[in-house]
Design a protein around this motif. Structure first.
Motif, mmCIF file in Angstrom:
data_model
loop_
_atom_site.group_PDB
_atom_site.id
_atom_site.type_symbol
_atom_site.label_atom_id
_atom_site.label_comp_id
_atom_site.label_asym_id
_atom_site.label_seq_id
_atom_site.Cartn_x
_atom_site.Cartn_y
_atom_site.Cartn_z
ATOM 1 N N ASN A 127 41.521 0.045 -32.496
ATOM 2 C CA ASN A 127 42.905 0.519 -32.398
ATOM 3 C C ASN A 127 43.847 -0.119 -33.422
ATOM 4 N N PRO A 128 43.883 -1.469 -33.524
ATOM 5 C CA PRO A 128 44.767 -2.029 -34.557
ATOM 6 C C PRO A 128 44.340 -1.662 -35.977
ATOM 7 N N LEU A 129 43.023 -1.525 -36.211
ATOM 8 C CA LEU A 129 42.559 -1.112 -37.547
ATOM 9 C C LEU A 129 43.089 0.273 -37.902
ATOM 10 N N VAL A 130 42.988 1.202 -36.955
ATOM 11 C CA VAL A 130 43.443 2.569 -37.209
ATOM 12 C C VAL A 130 44.949 2.588 -37.466
ATOM 13 N N GLU A 131 45.702 1.790 -36.709
ATOM 14 C CA GLU A 131 47.157 1.739 -36.928
ATOM 15 C C GLU A 131 47.477 1.277 -38.346
ATOM 16 N N LEU A 132 46.783 0.216 -38.793
ATOM 17 C CA LEU A 132 47.029 -0.300 -40.143
ATOM 18 C C LEU A 132 46.596 0.723 -41.202
ATOM 19 N N LEU A 133 45.459 1.374 -40.982
ATOM 20 C CA LEU A 133 44.987 2.349 -41.967
ATOM 21 C C LEU A 133 45.924 3.546 -42.091
ATOM 22 N N LYS A 134 46.433 4.017 -40.978
ATOM 23 C CA LYS A 134 47.374 5.149 -41.014
ATOM 24 C C LYS A 134 48.539 4.850 -41.949
ATOM 25 N N ASP A 135 48.967 3.611 -41.900
ATOM 26 C CA ASP A 135 50.126 3.189 -42.670
ATOM 27 C C ASP A 135 49.780 2.968 -44.145
ATOM 28 N N ARG A 136 48.515 2.639 -44.437
ATOM 29 C CA ARG A 136 48.155 2.174 -45.781
ATOM 30 C C ARG A 136 47.396 3.175 -46.628
ATOM 31 N N ILE A 137 46.758 4.144 -45.987
ATOM 32 C CA ILE A 137 45.912 5.069 -46.716
ATOM 33 C C ILE A 137 46.752 5.820 -47.746
ATOM 34 N N TYR A 138 46.140 6.172 -48.887
ATOM 35 C CA TYR A 138 46.905 6.815 -49.962
ATOM 36 C C TYR A 138 47.415 8.190 -49.533
ATOM 37 N N SER A 139 46.528 8.994 -48.974
ATOM 38 C CA SER A 139 46.897 10.377 -48.666
ATOM 39 C C SER A 139 47.311 10.464 -47.201
ATOM 40 N N LYS A 140 48.553 10.120 -46.952
ATOM 41 C CA LYS A 140 49.006 9.956 -45.567
ATOM 42 C C LYS A 140 49.060 11.264 -44.789
ATOM 43 N N GLU A 141 49.104 12.409 -45.508
ATOM 44 C CA GLU A 141 49.147 13.687 -44.779
ATOM 45 C C GLU A 141 47.769 14.159 -44.358
ATOM 46 N N LEU A 142 46.738 13.447 -44.778
ATOM 47 C CA LEU A 142 45.373 13.856 -44.414
ATOM 48 C C LEU A 142 44.941 13.183 -43.119
ATOM 49 N N ASN A 143 43.990 13.812 -42.456
ATOM 50 C CA ASN A 143 43.382 13.168 -41.296
ATOM 51 C C ASN A 143 42.578 11.965 -41.739
ATOM 52 N N LEU A 144 42.666 10.906 -40.964
ATOM 53 C CA LEU A 144 41.832 9.734 -41.215
ATOM 54 C C LEU A 144 40.389 10.056 -40.831
ATOM 55 N N PRO A 145 39.430 9.334 -41.423
ATOM 56 C CA PRO A 145 38.076 9.419 -40.890
ATOM 57 C C PRO A 145 38.101 8.958 -39.426
ATOM 58 N N GLU A 146 37.069 9.327 -38.687
ATOM 59 C CA GLU A 146 36.948 8.825 -37.328
ATOM 60 C C GLU A 146 36.321 7.428 -37.402
ATOM 61 N N PHE A 147 36.872 6.481 -36.670
ATOM 62 C CA PHE A 147 36.301 5.136 -36.642
ATOM 63 C C PHE A 147 35.549 4.949 -35.334
ATOM 64 N N LYS A 148 34.286 4.570 -35.439
ATOM 65 C CA LYS A 148 33.467 4.430 -34.235
ATOM 66 C C LYS A 148 32.688 3.130 -34.277
ATOM 67 N N MET A 149 32.323 2.660 -33.125
ATOM 68 C CA MET A 149 31.441 1.517 -33.053
ATOM 69 C C MET A 149 30.001 2.011 -33.069
ATOM 70 N N ALA A 150 29.118 1.244 -33.681
ATOM 71 C CA ALA A 150 27.701 1.594 -33.710
ATOM 72 C C ALA A 150 27.196 1.747 -32.277
ATOM 73 N N GLU A 151 26.329 2.718 -32.075
ATOM 74 C CA GLU A 151 25.827 2.980 -30.720
ATOM 75 C C GLU A 151 24.411 2.452 -30.517
ATOM 76 N N MET A 152 23.733 2.113 -31.594
ATOM 77 C CA MET A 152 22.326 1.740 -31.482
ATOM 78 C C MET A 152 22.131 0.254 -31.191
ATOM 79 N N GLY A 153 23.227 -0.502 -31.253
ATOM 80 C CA GLY A 153 23.159 -1.930 -30.933
ATOM 81 C C GLY A 153 22.124 -2.669 -31.762
ATOM 82 N N ASN A 154 21.457 -3.637 -31.130
ATOM 83 C CA ASN A 154 20.469 -4.456 -31.834
ATOM 84 C C ASN A 154 19.294 -3.651 -32.360
#
Lengths: 325, 325
Positions: free
Chosen positions: B276-303
């Motif tokens: 959540n805090p990463l996405v907030e910072l990226l929204k503010d910093r990304i060059y093309s602010k009118e574009l959708n951000l990539p989706e940020f996900k945590m790895a699901e496969m674990g170890n």
């Protein structure tokens, strides 16, 4: 259907060119962009220019296969839309639709740096390579990535913004809002501004005398000329420029490791003056030191890169012509 | 031919797993790597472990389709060679040949972060996407790029070294020789070291009491737990970590703009605390602010990510099995 048209929608000028079936630019003409107008007005002038150069060459519109447009900014090449362009102030500009109101031909739209990448890939310095990357040092830093013969744009066409990579945390203020973006250190404009300042501060230096206080004549190349003539402060500025250039370039090579890196824009005229020290720094800095470096080359298409690449957009991927007109 | 074997050639442990034809990990076992041995000795143990888990499951070697090996470092997946690996001290290690001295099966070799990227693409968080990027925060920062369903390695397999992107010019000294590399700010090891220092300097703080001077128990998650419990200095360290994480991530997104960014490694357990805090910072910093951000996900496969991805190397691209055994 022998010909194609390429358009460079530049901040200062609109350039139109006709390519014959051998990829030869047989005519090129230009009109001022007058960028502060409505986008529809600008496109009207684009279409008038297309008709003029076709007429000059005695080519009927029906003998033109398609029109390709290279434009700065974030470009949706599927829909033919410029999503955002700060320098021309376009937002969701339907370039394809607007051109087709005046001329009934297929229209392709692509980011201008991508057009240069395509031109260099099909005809120039990246010919015969699998992956190449173009770094276009102009007002800012533009970029293009070709992987396995396709332009890589990112999922929403928002990729390859190489200039907006922070290399100095909390560094120089960038127009994008962040601090320390690479293009604040390595763009043509930042180099020209620094050269102007150096000349103004040191009117009696070799550089100062070279420009005789007429700072308007200063280009990206001026400080390199002064350095060559022995100006110590100019040498220092050139070294700094190359140092920052290498720092960002090493980042990009560590991430993407393309087969060829092509440097485009006015500084490409410097040739080995800039490539040799860059390669020396990269050899020392790259992560995988036992691997071969990419080949570093200067763009070969010169000023014509955007127009020629734009004029080949429909031929670059054959399926495009059917899918996307 | 129902089964495949996946190997994680880790710095601490060798892990071997058997995948059934549905991609299910039906058995996993491990032995210590004892990394300071000759590479041939290590591979001998790999092969003994493979034979053991096959026997444990009553699977004959002839019923195994292939062996896939995930290994840190610069990996030539065509020749099955680890070109360079600093942590295991491999140089031009012919993994495929060496394994085939003991077991007569096709062998695939791939960088470990790429194996995770493949596992997440085929079975996990990147399932169904066209382009994805994995950032694996461990001892350093590993990365993997998938474009149009293929791993992108760079022309000489030297790409995706995301950790070795300078974000602070002349910043913290990195093992690669440069100063200011992203992994000096955002790796698990740098976070653990900073947490240890903070705990040692402030024994009476919430963090200090939490670890009771037993700094050996500190993990990447400890400082986040202390911050959650109200430790102000821990909160500051977490914010700094996320701030630097966002700075490098914004660079990468500006350049590559993948559809999905997957964060892997121990910190992926933090989930939204970090996304959540990463996405907030990226929204503010990304060059093309009118574009959708990539989706940020945590790895699901674990170890299991490396083992599962390695066990699917031959199925990832079908042509590989014919071309490259």
């Amino acid at each position: 259907m022998k010909y194609t048209i390429g358009i460079e929608l530049g901040v200062k000028n609109i350039v139109a060119g006709i390519l014959d079936k051998n990829g030869k630019l047989i005519r090129r003409d230009t009109v001022p962009t007058n960028k502060d107008r409505e986008f529809q007005e600008i496109i009207k002038d684009v279409c008038t220019l297309i008709k003029k150069i076709a007429e000059d060459e005695d080519i009927e519109i029906k003998n033109i296969k398609y029109i390709g447009v290279g434009c700065p900014g974030v470009t949706d090449n599927k829909s033919g839309i410029v999503i955002k362009n700060y320098s021309l102030n376009f937002t969701n500009a339907h370039i394809r639709n607007e051109i087709q109101k005046h001329i009934n031909l297929p229209v392709f739209v692509e980011n201008d740096a991508n057009c240069v990448a395509i031109a260099e890939y099909l005809l120039g310095a990246a010919y015969g390579t699998e992956s190449s990357l173009i770094i276009k040092v102009g007002v800012g830093i533009g970029g293009g990535i070709i992987i396995d013969g396709s332009i890589y744009n990112g999922f929403n066409f928002g990729g390859t913004e190489f200039g907006h990579m922070v290399i100095e945390y909390n560094g120089r203020q960038c127009s994008c809002g962040r601090k320390g973006c690479w293009e604040q250190y390595v763009s043509g404009s930042s180099l020209i501004n620094q050269t102007k300042q150096l000349a103004a501060d040191n009117p009696d230096s070799i550089l100062g005398k070279m420009v005789m206080n007429n700072v308007a004549q200063i280009t990206e190349l001026t400080v390199f000329e002064a350095a060559k003539a022995g100006d110590e402060m100019a040498k220092k500025l050139c070294s700094e420029f190359i140092e920052y250039f290498a720092e960002g370039l090493t980042n990009i090579v560590n991430i993407l490791m393309p087969e060829v890196v092509i440097i485009a824009g006015p500084i490409s005229k410097l040739g080995n003056t800039i490539v040799n020290p860059l390669v020396e720094l990269l050899k020392d800095r790259i992560y995988s030191k036992e691997l071969n470096l990419p080949e570093f080359k200067m763009a070969e298409m010169g000023n014509a890169g955007i127009v020629v690449g734009a004029a080949m957009l429909g031929s670059f991927k054959d399926e495009k012509l059917d899918d996307l007109v």
